[in-house]
Design an enzyme around this catalytic site. Structure first.
Site, PDB file in Angstrom:
ATOM      1  N   HIS A 160      -4.514 -44.123  -3.639  1.00  0.00           N
ATOM      2  CA  HIS A 160      -3.909 -43.917  -2.306  1.00  0.00           C
ATOM      3  C   HIS A 160      -2.470 -43.410  -2.428  1.00  0.00           C
ATOM      4  CE1 HIS A 160      -7.221 -46.557  -0.809  1.00  0.00           C
ATOM      5  NE2 HIS A 160      -6.985 -47.166  -1.952  1.00  0.00           N
ATOM      6  N   SER A 281      15.140 -19.568  -3.176  1.00  0.00           N
ATOM      7  CA  SER A 281      15.126 -19.387  -1.735  1.00  0.00           C
ATOM      8  C   SER A 281      16.136 -18.305  -1.391  1.00  0.00           C
ATOM      9  CB  SER A 281      15.507 -20.704  -1.057  1.00  0.00           C
ATOM     10  OG  SER A 281      16.053 -20.457   0.220  1.00  0.00           O
ATOM     11  N   LYS A 287      17.813 -24.029  -4.403  1.00  0.00           N
ATOM     12  CA  LYS A 287      16.374 -24.257  -4.458  1.00  0.00           C
ATOM     13  C   LYS A 287      15.689 -23.601  -5.646  1.00  0.00           C
ATOM     14  CE  LYS A 287      13.852 -25.488  -1.477  1.00  0.00           C
ATOM     15  NZ  LYS A 287      13.495 -25.654  -0.081  1.00  0.00           N
ATOM     16  N   GLU A 294       2.082 -24.117  -5.438  1.00  0.00           N
ATOM     17  CA  GLU A 294       1.629 -24.121  -4.048  1.00  0.00           C
ATOM     18  C   GLU A 294       0.530 -23.083  -3.830  1.00  0.00           C
ATOM     19  OE1 GLU A 294       6.082 -23.984  -3.122  1.00  0.00           O
ATOM     20  OE2 GLU A 294       5.184 -24.352  -1.184  1.00  0.00           O
TER      21      GLU A 294
END
Ligand code: ARG
Length: 482
Positions: A160, A281, A287, A294
């Site tokens: 979980h 970024s 970043k 992803e």
């Protein structure tokens, strides 16, 4: 119609076709990717026709020379693909006629585009699936090596996404290797299942000419011949099998993508992804985004869509060939390309991820990961498990309220609270020993993890030998390049 654009059918047509027909009907924009396979199939077919006395030696020789020249043009990119010629099959046949004249008209004897396309797809899939099998092996090998290096690095195991029990980084990595080995097994079994030659089924009902289907199959490296001509031209199960395997494989890839996104975040800090796999970024200078992780997570969706797309295309189609089936190629190509790319990326990215010892062990400290181990101490001291579970839960609850941990409280006070010997508690709360106590098949005992990592490498060697054998070019391909 372009000067070279004459169709190979239409003898009995009195009306011009609707302006959209040519574009709707054409598949050459994408099925030209099977050009090499189409030509290999033609070489095998022509050779069989010659051997059967259906094609004269001189015509056969001209066809072979022409096909070789066409393949060379296609491979250097000078071949002119013509939409009016509809598909890869008719483009190549028409180009052969442009080049060698009349003998080209004899190549399609006892053959239809229906058995031809069924063959091309099998040959194309065979080549691409063997490439995927190689990537899967490279992934297994590299990740097993990384697992070996990290076989005794303690790490939180989760259920979980809540801290649960200790494992090791090596154990975690080997769990993913298991899934990829099943993907490999799926690829190998589907390759064996589709090892059937459809050529000779003709349009749907075979031919009246004395062809030798077993000979064609042998020239193309197939071990079996399709038993039923209707099935031979309408079966696309191997495409569905491939899409199912790709969708499953991409699901595995997406789960690793998600873990890398999580683990590379400051919130976890478990891994650092090398710059080669991150992007900056345009706005925020600090970043480093895990875009590749992803994207491999995101691309699983489109591959699942490819599977559904082909299922919907095929459902309800009557025997045998139907033009709907031309719609089988784009989802197939997309899924195979996507799976192949994502595998290569992950094969290089995951082994390059740098695991971070301190965040990994800090998390272990805070998560009460050894609560079950403490419950086992009570069990060893005669307490029924359900009661010991209850007593540990009460203790954990108290420590959470007091904002402390087992370790900060110390073995002596934990032992006092639980009324068990202090040595037992000290022993249970030692993470290294806790891992070594997990000495059953499949558990994260570091020695077992190391052994499993080594065993993967031995299995990889055996698979590699099998795949190399399957990659031998077939006789027809050798005739083409000779
Ligand atoms: N381009 C076609 C396809 O991909 C080839 C088979 C066409 N057969 C036919 N009878 N029109 O399905």
């Amino acid at each position: 119609m372009s000067s070279k654009g004459d169709r190979l059918w239409g003898g009995g047509y009195e009306q011009a076709t609707h302006p959209l027909v040519q574009r709707m009907n054409a598949s050459v924009a994408y099925d030209r990717r099977m050009a090499r396979e189409d030509i290999i199939g033609s070489v095998a077919h022509a050779t069989m026709l010659r051997d059967q006395g259906i094609l004269e030696e001189a015509d056969y020789a001209a066809i072979l020379v022409g096909l070789r020249a066409i393949l060379a043009e296609i491979e250097v990119g000078t071949f002119e693909w013509i939409e009016a010629r509809e598909d890869v099959h008719m483009n190549i046949e028409a180009a052969l006629r442009d080049r060698i004249g009349a003998p080209a008209g004899r190549l399609h004897t006892a053959r239809s585009r229906n058995d031809q396309v069924a063959l091309d797809e099998r040959l194309w899939l065979r080549r691409r699936l063997l490439g995927i099998a190689q990537h899967l092996l490279a992934f297994m090998s590299a990740v097993a090596e990384q697992a070996w290096q990290h076989r005794d690095w303690p790490m939180c195991g989760y259920t979980h996404l809540q801290r649960a029990q200790p494992v090791t980084v090596g154990h975690h990595l080997l769990a993913h290797v298991e899934a990829f080995e099943r993907d490999l097994d799926r690829v190998l079994s589907l390759l064996a299942r589709m090892d059937v030659c459809p050529l000779g089924a003709g349009a749907l009902a075979g031919t009246t000419l004395p062809i030798d289907r077993v000979r064609t199959a042998a020239l193309l490296g197939f071990s079996r011949v399709a038993r039923n001509s209707l099935d031979a031209v309408s079966d696309r199960d191997h495409l569905l099998d491939t899409l199912m395997a790709a969708a499953t494989g991409m699901t595995h890839i997406s789960r690793i993508g998600e873990e890398l996104v999580l683990f590379a975040s400051a919130e976890f800090g478990y891994v650092r992804l090398p710059d080669a796999f991150t992007t900056g970024s345009s706005l925020m200078p600090q970043k480093k985004n895990p875009d590749m992780a992803e994207l491999i997570r995101g691309k699983s969706g489109r591959v699942a869509g490819d599977l559904v797309s082909l299922l919907m295309t095929l459902k309800g189609l009557p025997l045998a060939y139907n033009k709907d089936m031309q719609e089988d190629k784009e989802p197939l190509f997309d899924a195979v390309d996507t799976w192949d790319d994502c595998l290569v990326l992950l094969r290089d990215m995951l082994p390059a991820a740098e695991w971070q010892k301190k965040p990994l062990s800090d998390a272990l400290d805070k998560g009460f990961l050894l609560a079950t181990d403490l419950a086992d101490v009570l069990v060893r001291n005669g307490v029924p498990f359900r009661d010991s579970h209850e007593r540990i839960a009460v203790l954990v609850n108290r420590l959470v309220k007091e904002r402390t941990t087992f370790r900060r409280l110390g073995a002596a006070r934990v032992a006092e609270a639980l009324d068990v010997p202090q040595e037992d508690v000290a022993d249970a709360l030692n993470i290294k020993r806790a891992l070594r106590k997990r000495d059953v098949i499949g558990a994260p005992h570091p020695t077992r993890v190391g052994r499993e990592a080594r065993a993967v490498e031995r299995r990889v060697q055996a698979y590699r030998a099998r795949i190399t054998k399957l990659q031998q070019p077939c006789e027809a391909e050798l005739m083409l390049t000779r």
